[in-house]
Design a protein around this motif. Sequence first.
Motif, PDB file in Angstrom:
ATOM      1  N   ASP A  27       2.683  31.033   0.867  1.00  0.00           N
ATOM      2  CA  ASP A  27       3.068  29.743   1.439  1.00  0.00           C
ATOM      3  C   ASP A  27       3.766  28.849   0.422  1.00  0.00           C
ATOM      4  N   LEU A  28       3.414  28.964  -0.849  1.00  0.00           N
ATOM      5  CA  LEU A  28       4.087  28.193  -1.902  1.00  0.00           C
ATOM      6  C   LEU A  28       5.501  28.703  -2.166  1.00  0.00           C
ATOM      7  N   LEU A  29       5.687  30.014  -2.097  1.00  0.00           N
ATOM      8  CA  LEU A  29       6.959  30.613  -2.468  1.00  0.00           C
ATOM      9  C   LEU A  29       7.979  30.696  -1.333  1.00  0.00           C
ATOM     10  N   ALA A  30       7.513  30.817  -0.114  1.00  0.00           N
ATOM     11  CA  ALA A  30       8.419  30.992   1.028  1.00  0.00           C
ATOM     12  C   ALA A  30       9.469  29.872   1.141  1.00  0.00           C
ATOM     13  N   PRO A  31       9.110  28.586   0.994  1.00  0.00           N
ATOM     14  CA  PRO A  31      10.133  27.539   1.094  1.00  0.00           C
ATOM     15  C   PRO A  31      11.211  27.628   0.001  1.00  0.00           C
ATOM     16  N   GLN A  32      10.908  28.340  -1.073  1.00  0.00           N
ATOM     17  CA  GLN A  32      11.870  28.518  -2.159  1.00  0.00           C
ATOM     18  C   GLN A  32      12.793  29.717  -1.904  1.00  0.00           C
ATOM     19  N   GLY A  33      12.569  30.422  -0.807  1.00  0.00           N
ATOM     20  CA  GLY A  33      13.370  31.594  -0.496  1.00  0.00           C
ATOM     21  C   GLY A  33      12.901  32.847  -1.207  1.00  0.00           C
ATOM     22  N   VAL A  34      11.675  32.817  -1.733  1.00  0.00           N
ATOM     23  CA  VAL A  34      11.139  33.954  -2.472  1.00  0.00           C
ATOM     24  C   VAL A  34      10.380  34.864  -1.516  1.00  0.00           C
ATOM     25  N   GLN A  35      10.692  36.138  -1.585  1.00  0.00           N
ATOM     26  CA  GLN A  35       9.997  37.143  -0.783  1.00  0.00           C
ATOM     27  C   GLN A  35       8.802  37.658  -1.579  1.00  0.00           C
ATOM     28  N   THR A  36       7.688  37.849  -0.924  1.00  0.00           N
ATOM     29  CA  THR A  36       6.509  38.398  -1.584  1.00  0.00           C
ATOM     30  C   THR A  36       6.157  39.755  -0.996  1.00  0.00           C
ATOM     31  N   VAL A  37       5.671  40.612  -1.869  1.00  0.00           N
ATOM     32  CA  VAL A  37       5.145  41.915  -1.489  1.00  0.00           C
ATOM     33  C   VAL A  37       3.712  41.914  -2.003  1.00  0.00           C
ATOM     34  N   THR A  38       2.765  42.309  -1.177  1.00  0.00           N
ATOM     35  CA  THR A  38       1.367  42.208  -1.574  1.00  0.00           C
ATOM     36  C   THR A  38       0.718  43.565  -1.761  1.00  0.00           C
ATOM     37  N   ALA A  39      -0.239  43.581  -2.687  1.00  0.00           N
ATOM     38  CA  ALA A  39      -1.060  44.765  -2.943  1.00  0.00           C
ATOM     39  C   ALA A  39      -2.497  44.299  -3.058  1.00  0.00           C
ATOM     40  N   ARG A  40      -3.413  45.080  -2.509  1.00  0.00           N
ATOM     41  CA  ARG A  40      -4.838  44.728  -2.545  1.00  0.00           C
ATOM     42  C   ARG A  40      -5.608  45.522  -3.597  1.00  0.00           C
ATOM     43  N   SER A  41      -4.948  46.502  -4.220  1.00  0.00           N
ATOM     44  CA  SER A  41      -5.606  47.311  -5.252  1.00  0.00           C
ATOM     45  C   SER A  41      -4.590  47.646  -6.344  1.00  0.00           C
ATOM     46  N   GLY A  42      -5.108  48.090  -7.476  1.00  0.00           N
ATOM     47  CA  GLY A  42      -4.243  48.489  -8.568  1.00  0.00           C
ATOM     48  C   GLY A  42      -3.362  49.678  -8.204  1.00  0.00           C
ATOM     49  N   ARG A  43      -3.926  50.634  -7.485  1.00  0.00           N
ATOM     50  CA  ARG A  43      -3.142  51.813  -7.076  1.00  0.00           C
ATOM     51  C   ARG A  43      -1.984  51.411  -6.152  1.00  0.00           C
ATOM     52  N   GLU A  44      -2.265  50.508  -5.232  1.00  0.00           N
ATOM     53  CA  GLU A  44      -1.212  50.038  -4.330  1.00  0.00           C
ATOM     54  C   GLU A  44      -0.126  49.301  -5.119  1.00  0.00           C
ATOM     55  N   ALA A  45      -0.529  48.468  -6.083  1.00  0.00           N
ATOM     56  CA  ALA A  45       0.435  47.752  -6.922  1.00  0.00           C
ATOM     57  C   ALA A  45       1.300  48.730  -7.712  1.00  0.00           C
ATOM     58  N   LEU A  46       0.674  49.753  -8.267  1.00  0.00           N
ATOM     59  CA  LEU A  46       1.397  50.766  -9.032  1.00  0.00           C
ATOM     60  C   LEU A  46       2.439  51.457  -8.157  1.00  0.00           C
ATOM     61  N   ASP A  47       2.050  51.829  -6.958  1.00  0.00           N
ATOM     62  CA  ASP A  47       2.966  52.492  -6.035  1.00  0.00           C
ATOM     63  C   ASP A  47       4.160  51.596  -5.711  1.00  0.00           C
ATOM     64  N   ILE A  48       3.908  50.340  -5.448  1.00  0.00           N
ATOM     65  CA  ILE A  48       4.981  49.392  -5.121  1.00  0.00           C
ATOM     66  C   ILE A  48       5.930  49.237  -6.306  1.00  0.00           C
ATOM     67  N   LEU A  49       5.383  49.033  -7.501  1.00  0.00           N
ATOM     68  CA  LEU A  49       6.217  48.840  -8.687  1.00  0.00           C
ATOM     69  C   LEU A  49       7.062  50.069  -9.013  1.00  0.00           C
ATOM     70  N   GLU A  50       6.548  51.242  -8.707  1.00  0.00           N
ATOM     71  CA  GLU A  50       7.306  52.468  -8.984  1.00  0.00           C
ATOM     72  C   GLU A  50       8.420  52.703  -7.973  1.00  0.00           C
ATOM     73  N   LYS A  51       8.277  52.175  -6.759  1.00  0.00           N
ATOM     74  CA  LYS A  51       9.219  52.512  -5.686  1.00  0.00           C
ATOM     75  C   LYS A  51      10.131  51.384  -5.231  1.00  0.00           C
ATOM     76  N   GLN A  52       9.773  50.128  -5.519  1.00  0.00           N
ATOM     77  CA  GLN A  52      10.545  49.012  -4.992  1.00  0.00           C
ATOM     78  C   GLN A  52      11.117  48.163  -6.121  1.00  0.00           C
TER      79      GLN A  52
END
Length: 142
Positions: A27-52
């Motif tokens: 909610d803080l970033l959306a008005p600035q035009g910033v897109q967020t991608v969320t991860a709920r675990s370290g493994r999910e974060a790792l997967d996102i960082l490796e692929k996106q």
Amino acid sequence: MTVAPNQNRLTVLLANDQEQWHCMVRDLLAPQGVQTVTARSGREALDILEKQAIHLAVLDAHMPQLGGLQVIKLVREHLAKAGRVCPPAILLASPLTSHLQHEALSMQIFSILAKPVDPNLLLQSMARALARYHQNRWPSLS
């Protein structure tokens, strides 16, 4: 919720296991035009960082499966093999110990913030990281 990044927008990874925190930062970033991608675990974060394409990562030091520092270490190794650079990272921690600070600084984490994080402090840290690493330009814009 993971969203496919729009290459014409700044994309920030929010890795934390607390849904309320994701909503607040989104909610803080959306008005600035910033897109967020969320991860709920370290493994999910790792997967996102490796692929996106991620321009900045905000990671909790203590997440399920892998902590924020472990994620950064592994993603740096993976991206280096692919000839890519890891995005700047901000680490959130509770408790914020001197050992954790030393380890994070030795890994060149851009900023370490104590939880609960003051939203204004988080936004300031994010702005400084983006200015430093992306020379005040929106990344990935052609």
